[in-house]
Design a protein around this motif. Structure first.
Motif, PDB file in Angstrom:
ATOM      1  N   THR A  63       0.825  -1.215   0.000  1.00  0.00           N
ATOM      2  CA  THR A  63       0.000   0.000   0.000  1.00  0.00           C
ATOM      3  C   THR A  63       0.856   1.261   0.000  1.00  0.00           C
ATOM      4  O   THR A  63       0.487   2.266  -0.614  1.00  0.00           O
ATOM      5  CB  THR A  63      -0.946   0.005   1.219  1.00  0.00           C
ATOM      6  N   TYR A  66       2.154   1.627  -3.450  1.00  0.00           N
ATOM      7  CA  TYR A  66       1.050   2.096  -4.284  1.00  0.00           C
ATOM      8  C   TYR A  66       0.913   3.621  -4.207  1.00  0.00           C
ATOM      9  O   TYR A  66       0.789   4.300  -5.227  1.00  0.00           O
ATOM     10  CB  TYR A  66      -0.256   1.435  -3.837  1.00  0.00           C
ATOM     11  N   LYS A  70       1.347   6.261  -7.315  1.00  0.00           N
ATOM     12  CA  LYS A  70       0.275   7.154  -7.771  1.00  0.00           C
ATOM     13  C   LYS A  70       0.698   8.621  -7.704  1.00  0.00           C
ATOM     14  O   LYS A  70       0.253   9.438  -8.519  1.00  0.00           O
ATOM     15  CB  LYS A  70      -0.987   6.928  -6.935  1.00  0.00           C
ATOM     16  N   ALA A  78      -2.951   0.445 -10.865  1.00  0.00           N
ATOM     17  CA  ALA A  78      -2.421  -0.385  -9.778  1.00  0.00           C
ATOM     18  C   ALA A  78      -3.376  -1.540  -9.499  1.00  0.00           C
ATOM     19  O   ALA A  78      -4.556  -1.323  -9.214  1.00  0.00           O
ATOM     20  CB  ALA A  78      -2.223   0.449  -8.521  1.00  0.00           C
ATOM     21  N   TYR A  80      -3.783  -4.967  -7.152  1.00  0.00           N
ATOM     22  CA  TYR A  80      -3.294  -5.797  -6.046  1.00  0.00           C
ATOM     23  C   TYR A  80      -3.495  -7.265  -6.393  1.00  0.00           C
ATOM     24  O   TYR A  80      -4.577  -7.669  -6.826  1.00  0.00           O
ATOM     25  CB  TYR A  80      -4.036  -5.472  -4.749  1.00  0.00           C
ATOM     26  N   ALA A  93      -8.061  -0.749  -0.059  1.00  0.00           N
ATOM     27  CA  ALA A  93      -7.387  -0.649  -1.360  1.00  0.00           C
ATOM     28  C   ALA A  93      -8.203   0.192  -2.340  1.00  0.00           C
ATOM     29  O   ALA A  93      -7.682   1.098  -2.998  1.00  0.00           O
ATOM     30  CB  ALA A  93      -7.140  -2.039  -1.928  1.00  0.00           C
ATOM     31  N   ALA A  98      -7.182   2.032  -5.717  1.00  0.00           N
ATOM     32  CA  ALA A  98      -6.681   0.885  -6.477  1.00  0.00           C
ATOM     33  C   ALA A  98      -7.633   0.574  -7.630  1.00  0.00           C
ATOM     34  O   ALA A  98      -8.847   0.769  -7.526  1.00  0.00           O
ATOM     35  CB  ALA A  98      -6.541  -0.331  -5.574  1.00  0.00           C
ATOM     36  N   TYR A 101      -8.375  -5.668  -7.458  1.00  0.00           N
ATOM     37  CA  TYR A 101      -7.898  -6.444  -6.308  1.00  0.00           C
ATOM     38  C   TYR A 101      -8.183  -7.907  -6.612  1.00  0.00           C
ATOM     39  O   TYR A 101      -9.335  -8.320  -6.687  1.00  0.00           O
ATOM     40  CB  TYR A 101      -8.631  -5.990  -5.037  1.00  0.00           C
TER      41      TYR A 101
END
Length: 227
Positions: A63, A66, A70, A78, A80, A93, A98, A101
């Motif tokens: 995280t 991430y 960004k 992005a 996950y 997330a 995000a 996921y």
């Protein structure tokens, strides 16, 4: 070429993911990193369009990587890819922004289909949102049901790959009867799998009060939206 950075501390798994993407997705350049420090070096050097990252890494949390990615590249994607199957982690997330996921162990076809869609979207520089009704939208690429409010898209629910494909078919035929054989043919889905996928899709859509999936006699479905 679309640059993709795979951040995974298990070296063999990282190589496997990279190889799968190379074999099934065209027009990409793959980079591998096994820690946050390696990822940062490659990130600033290559400015990847897509980062696929785990949450738990040897030298920190994904995280944090991430957030830095960004800040460095706000338009970047992005995704996950983690063994943490937690609603709280997913919510965190997505609230952070995000784009997807995916939980390990992952379905190879689902992973490559989603990456293929992202690569196409990046290549043509467009979004693929479907207006459902009112301020609700559906992102075909990520399977996210979104609410547009106060100038931002907010996550309502994330659909699995198969759920999103069924939802997409039903949205295309909203308030119309759709034969399940048509759905199965488009998705290569067995008769035994379909009821379970529809059940979970109904459960997720129940968060939106004005939308229902009806079962019609004779093996048919109907998406009903009450405006």
């Amino acid at each position: 070429m679309v640059g993709i950075l795979v951040v995974e501390d298990e070296i063999e798994l990282a190589k496997s993911i990279a190889e799968i993407i190379r074999n099934k997705v065209k027009g990409v350049n793959i980079f591998e990193a096994h820690s946050i420090s390696e990822a940062k070096t490659l990130m600033y050097k290559n400015k990847p369009d897509i980062v696929i990252l785990d949450i738990n890494l040897p030298d920190g949390r994904g995280t944090d990587l991430y957030k830095e990615y960004k800040e460095f590249y706000p338009e970047g994607v992005a995704i996950y890819l983690t063994a943490i199957d937690s609603d709280i982690e997913k919510l965190i997330a997505f609230e952070l922004g995000a784009d997807d996921y995916i939980v390990k162990p992952f379905n190879v076809n689902e992973l490559t289909a989603k990456i293929n869609n992202w690569v196409k979207r990046i290549s043509k520089g467009s979004k693929d949102y479907i207006h459902v009704f009112s301020d609700y939208y559906f992102d075909k690429l990520t399977g996210n049901v979104l609410l547009y409010k106060d100038g931002f898209y907010h996550l309502v629910e994330n659909l699995s790959y198969r759920e999103s494909k069924i939802f997409e078919i039903l949205i295309e035929n909203v308030n119309k009867i759709v034969d399940v054989d048509f759905i199965k043919d488009r998705m290569d889905l067995s008769s035994s799998d379909l009821p379970s996928v529809v059940y979970h899709l109904r459960k997720k859509l129940s968060k939106i009060g004005n939308i229902r999936i009806l079962t019609i006699k004779g093996g048919k479905l109907k998406l009903v939206i009450n405006m």
